[in-house]
Write an enzyme that holds these catalytic residues in place. Structure first.
Site, short mmCIF file in Angstrom:
data_model
loop_
_atom_site.label_atom_id
_atom_site.label_comp_id
_atom_site.label_asym_id
_atom_site.label_seq_id
_atom_site.Cartn_x
_atom_site.Cartn_y
_atom_site.Cartn_z
N ALA A 245 0.80 -1.24 0.00
CA ALA A 245 0.00 0.00 0.00
C ALA A 245 0.83 1.29 0.00
O ALA A 245 0.27 2.37 0.06
CB ALA A 245 -1.00 0.03 1.15
N ALA A 246 2.15 1.18 -0.10
CA ALA A 246 2.95 2.40 -0.16
C ALA A 246 2.61 3.21 -1.41
O ALA A 246 2.46 4.44 -1.35
CB ALA A 246 4.44 2.06 -0.15
N GLY A 247 2.47 2.53 -2.54
CA GLY A 247 2.08 3.22 -3.76
C GLY A 247 0.69 3.81 -3.66
O GLY A 247 0.43 4.91 -4.18
N ASP A 248 -0.23 3.12 -2.98
CA ASP A 248 -1.58 3.65 -2.81
C ASP A 248 -1.57 4.88 -1.92
O ASP A 248 -2.33 5.83 -2.14
CB ASP A 248 -2.48 2.58 -2.21
CG ASP A 248 -2.64 1.38 -3.13
OD1 ASP A 248 -2.56 1.56 -4.37
OD2 ASP A 248 -2.82 0.25 -2.62
#
Length: 300
Positions: A245-248
């Site tokens: 979820a870092a990209g999210d």
């Protein structure tokens, strides 16, 4: 004042196993802790934006099962409007099978379930949600006809259209022409362009009509590429625990910053800060930072 953000995308229950290292093909490993977390790229990005203070609504589809109820409750807890999330009577809710290694790197297999039942008609029936939106945020864990319908409605109503092309798949020039900000990671960038050199891949996408290309670079930060040149925004140094979820987190924060009228480079830095904080905690939605946390990191 910031305009609302509309996310059209997936909701998945993440089934997460921790391992010392990722298994090789045909290999069985004994894992460590097992946990379930609400996730899905669409829901993650919606929650990321909501925790940063935006008014957020979402269009999506979950099953009429226990996971579906839990996924709706999770996004509603953070204030996301779920009026346009449909509950499918037969399909199971989407799940993601995730392994996380000791260094925080992950592998993910998604079973789309009800996400795959979201139709263009579902999106068109929710046109009211587009009327006041400042940004429409899209990903590719739902069928392309639904993505394309959302991009067209976003363009029709004057919203900025952001597309996070994950999981990467071929995209038409017609869809790319509807997108204001295309936001791939490095792997997705190469896949989209069908090339092995990142600079050549970026140029190829611009030649196909991409207005703004924002590439997330992990520990190296992020890069904005447009027809007039490119600019880099450095990453924040943190200890990675879980990169899920870092990209999210980046996409949600970037959308919020743009909807608030911030310049692109400032929006990149805002996204970098949110992404950095997300990797310091386990899980998808549980890892997403609040506005206070992002502002504190930005000014540290």
């Amino acid at each position: 004042m910031s305009k609302p953000i509309l996310v059209v995308g997936s909701l998945n229950m993440d089934l997460v196993a921790r391992v010392a290292r990722h298994p090789r093909v045909g290999e069985t490993l004994l894992g460590g802790d097992f946990q379930t977390f609400p996730g899905g790229k669409g829901a993650n990005q919606a929650v990321a934006a909501a925790r940063l203070g935006a008014a957020v609504s979402m269009i999506g589809c979950v099953g009429s099962d226990a996971f579906g109820a839990a996924l709706l409750a999770a996004v509603e807890k953070d204030g996301v409007d779920t009026a346009f999330i449909r509950r499918h009577p037969a399909a199971a809710s989407g799940v993601a099978l995730i392994t996380v290694s000791q260094d925080g790197q992950n592998t993910i297999v998604v079973a789309a379930g009800a996400n795959g039942q979201l139709t263009a008609q579902d999106v068109l029936s929710a046109e009211a949600a587009f009327e006041d939106a400042g940004a429409v945020v899209l990903q590719l864990e739902i069928p392309l006809p639904a993505v394309e319908a959302a991009a067209r409605l976003g363009r029709k109503h004057g919203a900025m259209v952001l597309l996070n092309p994950a999981p990467a798949q071929p995209l038409s020039d017609g869809l790319l022409a509807l997108v204001d900000y295309l936001i791939p990671n490095q792997t997705e960038l190469l896949h989209l362009a069908g090339l092995s050199d990142p600079d050549q891949a970026a140029r190829a996408l611009l030649e196909r009509g991409v207005r703004n290309l924002v590439v997330t670079l992990g520990e190296q930060g992020s890069r904005w590429v447009s027809p007039v040149g490119q600019k880099d925004a450095p990453a924040f140094a943190v200890r990675a625990v879980d990169t899920v979820a870092a990209g999210d987190a980046f996409v949600g924060a970037f959308a919020v910053a743009l909807a608030e009228g911030r310049p692109v480079l400032e929006a990149l830095r805002y996204g970098n800060a949110a992404g950095a904080l997300a990797v310091t905690r386990a899980g998808a939605q549980p890892s997403l930072p609040t506005r206070i946390e992002v502002e504190k990191l930005l000014h540290s």
